[in-house]
Scaffold this active site. Structure first.
Site, PDB file in Angstrom:
ATOM      1  N   THR A 117      35.586  44.530  40.469  1.00 51.97           N
ATOM      2  CA  THR A 117      35.990  44.887  41.830  1.00 51.97           C
ATOM      3  C   THR A 117      36.673  46.244  41.747  1.00 51.97           C
ATOM      4  O   THR A 117      37.707  46.386  41.102  1.00 51.97           O
ATOM      5  CB  THR A 117      36.943  43.840  42.418  1.00 51.97           C
ATOM      6  OG1 THR A 117      36.263  42.590  42.489  1.00 51.97           O
ATOM      7  CG2 THR A 117      37.390  44.239  43.816  1.00 51.97           C
TER       8      THR A 117
ATOM      9  N   LYS B 255      33.044  43.128  48.983  1.00 54.81           N
ATOM     10  CA  LYS B 255      34.106  42.443  48.227  1.00 54.81           C
ATOM     11  C   LYS B 255      35.475  42.682  48.867  1.00 54.81           C
ATOM     12  O   LYS B 255      36.337  41.807  48.853  1.00 54.81           O
ATOM     13  CB  LYS B 255      34.114  42.920  46.774  1.00 54.81           C
ATOM     14  CG  LYS B 255      35.164  42.239  45.886  1.00 54.81           C
ATOM     15  CD  LYS B 255      34.958  40.726  45.791  1.00 54.81           C
ATOM     16  CE  LYS B 255      36.084  40.040  45.005  1.00 54.81           C
ATOM     17  NZ  LYS B 255      36.021  40.296  43.554  1.00 54.81           N
TER      18      LYS B 255
ATOM     19  N   LYS C 275      45.657  44.650  42.709  1.00 54.74           N
ATOM     20  CA  LYS C 275      44.780  45.828  42.602  1.00 54.74           C
ATOM     21  C   LYS C 275      43.725  45.816  43.697  1.00 54.74           C
ATOM     22  O   LYS C 275      43.496  46.827  44.383  1.00 54.74           O
ATOM     23  CB  LYS C 275      44.123  45.840  41.215  1.00 54.74           C
ATOM     24  CG  LYS C 275      43.077  46.933  41.000  1.00 54.74           C
ATOM     25  CD  LYS C 275      41.636  46.446  41.186  1.00 54.74           C
ATOM     26  CE  LYS C 275      41.238  45.401  40.168  1.00 54.74           C
ATOM     27  NZ  LYS C 275      39.817  44.997  40.309  1.00 54.74           N
TER      28      LYS C 275
END
Length: 293
Positions: free
Chosen positions: A102, A177, A245
């Site tokens: 990701t 995502k 993150k």
């Protein structure tokens, strides 16, 4: 190119909680697998299952015709793809590279463009489903890139995933995502609040879950992570530090597009607080600790 087990050597970089299970499934399916990770000890189990260890990213890239990466942060992605020792300078023309980390959508676009100049075909294909989805080969895989490249590597993706969708051009997988992580961010707060409420009301949280997981409140997090919260199991299916993150990337992208994300902002602030309490290497379900305190 048509992917077959006979003509394909997969290079796999990244053997974390999810990467290890994904690589195992490829080995079980009969694919030849080259492997590299910063710490060789983390790859021992895969080597014992038949993966071939390579001493560097460059060596792995030169000796594989499909390369899969699932590393930690965008800076790690940049490190393995670019520079004289990276994938794109060492892979042969007509290699297919699939970044399943990701990461930033703009970085996925950058990799795609530079790869194309080398006659290398790049896809961004982040995943969702945690340790359970990775183990069972049932991950949701969100893909960005060209239809032709997607069609070529689909048999490989199909070993690791149960819901695989080409979302659009380069970067589209990463944007999808971000939608996934934005949804989870607010949902995790709701799951924690519900469990805390059930406990305060004197209910049995396990029994409450029997009722609400199949109704309108149902979600993957409620079904899979709430039981871990209740049992005090904070082992990482997905690390707090990695979720932070992801949320930062999503928040940055949303601000660039002028999209309001108050739920995401609240979730990020709570997870930052959790991380500051020493829980960065716990699973995301450890958020319940803030509500219990």
């Amino acid at each position: 190119m048509t992917v077959t087990k006979e003509n394909t050597t997969i290079g796999f970089i990244g053997t974390g909680v999810m990467g290890k299970s994904m690589a195992k499934n490829l080995l079980k399916e009969g694919y030849s697998l080259n492997i590299y990770t910063r710490t060789k000890a983390k790859a021992v189990e895969l080597i014992e299952l038949g993966a071939e260890w390579k001493d560097s990213v460059a060596e792995l890239a030169a000796e594989s015709n499909v390369i899969i990466t699932i590393v930690g942060y965008p800076k790690d992605v940049e490190e393995v793809y670019f520079g004289n020792t990276g994938i794109l300078e060492n892979a042969k023309p007509d290699t297919y590279v699939i970044d399943m980390t990701t990461s930033r959508p703009a970085l996925a676009e950058e990799i795609y463009s530079y790869a194309l100049s080398k006659k290398i075909y790049a896809l961004d294909a982040p995943v969702s489903g945690g340790d359970i989805g990775a183990r069972d080969g049932k991950l949701a895989i969100m893909v960005g890139g060209e239809q032709e490249a997607y069609d070529v590597v689909f048999p490989i993706l199909d070993v690791m995933g149960g819901n695989i969708v080409l979302q659009g051009q380069a970067g589209a997988g990463q944007h999808t995502k971000m939608c996934n992580q934005i949804t989870i961010a607010s949902n995790m707060i709701g799951v924690c609040e519900a469990i805390a409420y059930a406990q305060k009301a004197g209910l049995e949280p396990e029994r409450v879950l029997q009722s609400i997981t199949t109704g309108a409140a149902g979600s993957w997090s409620l079904s899979n992570l709430a039981p871990r919260m209740i049992s005090g199991n904070y082992e990482p299916g997905f690390y707090v530090k990695h979720f932070i993150k992801d949320m930062k990337i999503a928040l940055e992208s949303a601000k660039e597009m002028g999209v309001m994300t108050p739920g995401l902002e609240l979730s990020l602030s709570l997870y930052n607080e959790l991380s500051e309490k020493g829980e960065e290497n716990s699973g995301t379900q450890a958020l319940i600790k803030l509500f219990e305190d």
